[in-house]
Motif scaffolding. Structure first.
Motif, PDB file in Angstrom:
ATOM      1  N   ASP A 237       0.745  -1.230   0.155  1.00 47.76           N
ATOM      2  CA  ASP A 237       0.052  -0.230   0.182  1.00 47.76           C
ATOM      3  C   ASP A 237       0.714   1.152  -0.049  1.00 47.76           C
ATOM      4  O   ASP A 237       2.019   1.302   0.417  1.00 47.76           O
ATOM      5  CB  ASP A 237      -1.038   0.155   1.214  1.00 47.76           C
ATOM      6  CG  ASP A 237      -0.101  -0.078   2.472  1.00 47.76           C
ATOM      7  OD1 ASP A 237       1.041  -1.103   2.495  1.00 47.76           O
ATOM      8  OD2 ASP A 237      -0.448   0.560   3.571  1.00 47.76           O
ATOM      9  N   ASP A 238       0.192   2.389  -0.397  1.00 46.83           N
ATOM     10  CA  ASP A 238       0.957   3.673  -0.147  1.00 46.83           C
ATOM     11  C   ASP A 238       2.391   3.867  -1.189  1.00 46.83           C
ATOM     12  O   ASP A 238       3.087   4.215  -0.681  1.00 46.83           O
ATOM     13  CB  ASP A 238       1.089   4.116   1.122  1.00 46.83           C
ATOM     14  CG  ASP A 238      -0.364   4.171   1.714  1.00 46.83           C
ATOM     15  OD1 ASP A 238      -1.164   4.112   0.926  1.00 46.83           O
ATOM     16  OD2 ASP A 238      -0.220   4.066   2.913  1.00 46.83           O
ATOM     17  N   MET A 239       2.249   3.069  -2.303  1.00 43.76           N
ATOM     18  CA  MET A 239       3.452   3.059  -3.236  1.00 43.76           C
ATOM     19  C   MET A 239       3.039   3.387  -4.540  1.00 43.76           C
ATOM     20  O   MET A 239       1.885   2.996  -5.064  1.00 43.76           O
ATOM     21  CB  MET A 239       4.122   1.824  -3.475  1.00 43.76           C
ATOM     22  CG  MET A 239       4.557   0.954  -1.995  1.00 43.76           C
ATOM     23  SD  MET A 239       5.098  -0.671  -2.379  1.00 43.76           S
ATOM     24  CE  MET A 239       5.320  -1.283  -0.798  1.00 43.76           C
ATOM     25  N   LYS A 240       3.897   4.458  -5.070  1.00 48.55           N
ATOM     26  CA  LYS A 240       3.702   4.712  -6.454  1.00 48.55           C
ATOM     27  C   LYS A 240       3.378   3.508  -7.515  1.00 48.55           C
ATOM     28  O   LYS A 240       4.285   2.817  -7.515  1.00 48.55           O
ATOM     29  CB  LYS A 240       4.657   5.961  -6.757  1.00 48.55           C
ATOM     30  CG  LYS A 240       4.421   7.031  -6.168  1.00 48.55           C
ATOM     31  CD  LYS A 240       3.490   7.935  -6.682  1.00 48.55           C
ATOM     32  CE  LYS A 240       3.419   9.418  -5.921  1.00 48.55           C
ATOM     33  NZ  LYS A 240       2.316  10.309  -6.319  1.00 48.55           N
ATOM     34  N   ILE A 241       2.588   3.893  -8.438  1.00 52.76           N
ATOM     35  CA  ILE A 241       2.537   2.522  -9.405  1.00 52.76           C
ATOM     36  C   ILE A 241       2.647   3.067 -10.843  1.00 52.76           C
ATOM     37  O   ILE A 241       2.141   4.195 -11.280  1.00 52.76           O
ATOM     38  CB  ILE A 241       0.980   2.138  -9.443  1.00 52.76           C
ATOM     39  CG1 ILE A 241       0.493   1.645  -8.054  1.00 52.76           C
ATOM     40  CG2 ILE A 241       0.739   1.054 -10.437  1.00 52.76           C
ATOM     41  CD1 ILE A 241       1.477   0.547  -7.689  1.00 52.76           C
ATOM     42  N   SER A 242       3.678   2.623 -11.429  1.00 55.09           N
ATOM     43  CA  SER A 242       4.083   3.084 -12.638  1.00 55.09           C
ATOM     44  C   SER A 242       4.203   2.061 -13.815  1.00 55.09           C
ATOM     45  O   SER A 242       4.471   2.251 -15.161  1.00 55.09           O
ATOM     46  CB  SER A 242       5.631   3.876 -12.758  1.00 55.09           C
ATOM     47  OG  SER A 242       6.487   2.877 -12.184  1.00 55.09           O
ATOM     48  N   LEU A 243       4.135   0.765 -13.289  1.00 47.67           N
ATOM     49  CA  LEU A 243       4.431  -0.420 -14.180  1.00 47.67           C
ATOM     50  C   LEU A 243       3.009  -1.218 -14.561  1.00 47.67           C
ATOM     51  O   LEU A 243       2.116  -1.358 -13.797  1.00 47.67           O
ATOM     52  CB  LEU A 243       5.342  -1.400 -13.879  1.00 47.67           C
ATOM     53  CG  LEU A 243       6.788  -0.906 -13.245  1.00 47.67           C
ATOM     54  CD1 LEU A 243       7.533  -2.055 -12.384  1.00 47.67           C
ATOM     55  CD2 LEU A 243       7.402  -0.520 -14.713  1.00 47.67           C
ATOM     56  N   GLU A 244       2.908  -1.348 -15.729  1.00 45.90           N
ATOM     57  CA  GLU A 244       1.561  -1.894 -16.200  1.00 45.90           C
ATOM     58  C   GLU A 244       1.510  -3.380 -15.594  1.00 45.90           C
ATOM     59  O   GLU A 244       0.182  -3.852 -15.428  1.00 45.90           O
ATOM     60  CB  GLU A 244       1.479  -2.152 -17.700  1.00 45.90           C
ATOM     61  CG  GLU A 244      -0.049  -2.628 -18.193  1.00 45.90           C
ATOM     62  CD  GLU A 244      -1.141  -1.628 -17.949  1.00 45.90           C
ATOM     63  OE1 GLU A 244      -1.964  -2.221 -17.665  1.00 45.90           O
ATOM     64  OE2 GLU A 244      -0.733  -0.457 -17.657  1.00 45.90           O
ATOM     65  N   HIS A 245       2.453  -3.992 -15.600  1.00 46.04           N
ATOM     66  CA  HIS A 245       2.545  -5.386 -15.088  1.00 46.04           C
ATOM     67  C   HIS A 245       2.828  -5.344 -13.574  1.00 46.04           C
ATOM     68  O   HIS A 245       3.420  -6.347 -12.956  1.00 46.04           O
ATOM     69  CB  HIS A 245       3.342  -6.326 -15.715  1.00 46.04           C
ATOM     70  CG  HIS A 245       4.759  -5.813 -15.736  1.00 46.04           C
ATOM     71  ND1 HIS A 245       5.284  -4.628 -16.379  1.00 46.04           N
ATOM     72  CD2 HIS A 245       6.091  -6.395 -15.340  1.00 46.04           C
ATOM     73  CE1 HIS A 245       6.631  -4.494 -16.127  1.00 46.04           C
ATOM     74  NE2 HIS A 245       7.026  -5.478 -15.608  1.00 46.04           N
ATOM     75  N   GLU A 246       2.526  -4.651 -12.716  1.00 50.72           N
ATOM     76  CA  GLU A 246       2.827  -4.421 -11.234  1.00 50.72           C
ATOM     77  C   GLU A 246       2.043  -5.577 -10.404  1.00 50.72           C
ATOM     78  O   GLU A 246       2.660  -6.025  -9.524  1.00 50.72           O
ATOM     79  CB  GLU A 246       2.278  -2.987 -10.627  1.00 50.72           C
ATOM     80  CG  GLU A 246       2.600  -2.899  -9.357  1.00 50.72           C
ATOM     81  CD  GLU A 246       3.946  -2.845  -8.998  1.00 50.72           C
ATOM     82  OE1 GLU A 246       4.558  -3.090  -7.879  1.00 50.72           O
ATOM     83  OE2 GLU A 246       4.522  -2.201  -9.958  1.00 50.72           O
TER      84      GLU A 246
END
Length: 399
Positions: free
Chosen positions: A130-139
């Motif tokens: 939680d509370d992490m920046k998401i930048s990858l489509e395959h996260e």
């Protein structure tokens, strides 16, 4: 219901996970206060405690560094305290940035999880994305890999894994703050995971005022299992919430035992003031009758507070819940501080007289001493709140 059926129903209620996840932003509690607070929780019907402060760098920003002997020793003492109180112990672990280079970070991650398992023997391990920046489509795919690795380490030890995805609510604020949710995020995240892996869920909002049947069934549909509720009441670490104290009883929680796999309460930044809302939690999981919930809370509070102090807190509850501390008038603030100082002197005097001159202490004396110490701590917490000590921490991105 037969006597046997009644007994089994009661046992099921007692076994249902109801506890604390110390997962707020801001200055963590000092260990001495935390230990004392933990002693009070079984009386409230709580049966687990997960240590996961957002500002413990060893579990978040510096997760890949080897734990020092001193740090491990402190956590061992905490685990011992929790288990000796008759509760289950859990540890939260947030590997910030680990998925950006999984090939490099997975071996380090495995080493850290193994260390926590072998040294602390937790009943729960909370793996938190939680509370992490998401930048990858395959996260979702990458987080699934880390969950599987974690599960592989924990399974031989019989440790229950609870994870928190990056999207732990349907509240649109998460995408505004942390980035758009990948299209296949949850299907990628959950692929092949056994039902034994729990997932935290905060409800329809990051801070949910109630948990309806619709909310809980939707969560189960999204997660492919019953949600493990991460309840952000009474936590007050947000930009607006830092200006309030949430002392009112719980409500709107009575469907959780039948539609969720557990509930973890995220407490306020103040330590001992949490006893006031927590006194109502167990009853609020059984019924939505406000009168019965209030009666149960009052009964629980008798064991850790004097009646006059509980009455005083009742007069402050609505004020602190509805008026930002910055908007309390100087006249009202000064009146409260004067009254609190008077109570502080009175309680200190009572504490000094609680132990007989001959040094003998009865169970009654111990009980009264504990009550006075609770009240002294809470008086100081209210004073510090009124004096602006518990200010908002900008690191709380969802505030």
């Amino acid at each position: 219901m037969t006597a046997t059926g009644s007994h089994n129903s009661l046992k099921k209620q007692q076994d249902f996970p109801v506890g604390i996840i110390e997962g707020f932003f801001g200055t963590p509690w000092d260990m001495r206060s935390r230990m004392t607070f933990i002693e009070r929780l079984p009386r409230m019907g709580l049966n687990f405690y997960i240590y996961a402060p957002k500002n413990d760098p060893c579990l978040r920003s510096r997760w890949s560094e080897e734990f020092t002997a001193e740090y491990t020793s402190a956590l061992k003492q905490l685990a011992l305290k929790i288990k000796s109180a008759g509760m289950k112990f859990g540890i939260g672990f947030s590997p910030l940035g680990a998925t950006a280079d999984s090939r490099k970070n997975l071996p380090v991650f495995r080493r850290q999880i193994k260390h926590l398992a072998e040294e602390l023997h937790p009943d729960y391990l909370a793996l938190l994305f939680d509370d992490m920046k998401i930048s990858l489509e395959h996260e979702g795919v990458l987080q699934n890999i880390f969950i599987r690795e974690c599960l592989d380490v924990l399974t031989p030890y019989g440790i229950r894994l609870i994870t928190c995805s990056s999207f732990y609510t349907t509240d649109p604020i998460l995408e505004k703050v942390f980035g758009k949710m990948p299209e296949c995020y949850h299907s990628d995240l959950l692929k092949g995971l056994p039902d034994s892996v729990d997932f935290f869920w905060t409800g329809s909002k990051v801070i949910s005022t109630e948990y309806t049947e619709k909310d809980l069934l939707l969560a189960a549909e999204i997660l492919g299992r019953r949600p493990f509720i991460w309840d952000n009441y009474p936590v007050n670490d947000g930009r607006k919430a830092s200006d309030y104290l949430y002392l009112k009883p719980f409500s709107g929680r009575n469907l959780i035992p039948s539609l969720a796999s557990g509930i973890a309460v995220n407490p306020m930044k103040q330590t001992f003031l949490n006893l006031f809302p927590l006194a109502s939690l167990r009853k609020a999981l059984e019924t939505d009758n406000a009168e019965l919930i209030s009666e149960a809370a009052a009964e629980n509070l008798k064991f850790c507070h004097g009646g006059s102090f509980t009455d005083f807190m009742g007069t402050c509850t609505e004020l602190f819940a509805s008026t930002p501390v910055s908007e309390i008038t100087d006249l009202k603030r000064n009146d409260l501080l004067r009254l609190l100082d008077e109570m502080l002197l009175e309680k200190k005097s009572a504490l000094s007289g609680a132990v007989p001159a001959d040094g003998s202490i009865t169970d009654t004396d111990v009980g009264e001493t504990e009550k006075i110490r609770n009240e002294l701590a809470e008086i100081n917490e209210i004073k510090n709140f009124l004096n602006g000590k518990y200010v908002f921490d900008p690191a709380c991105l969802t505030g």
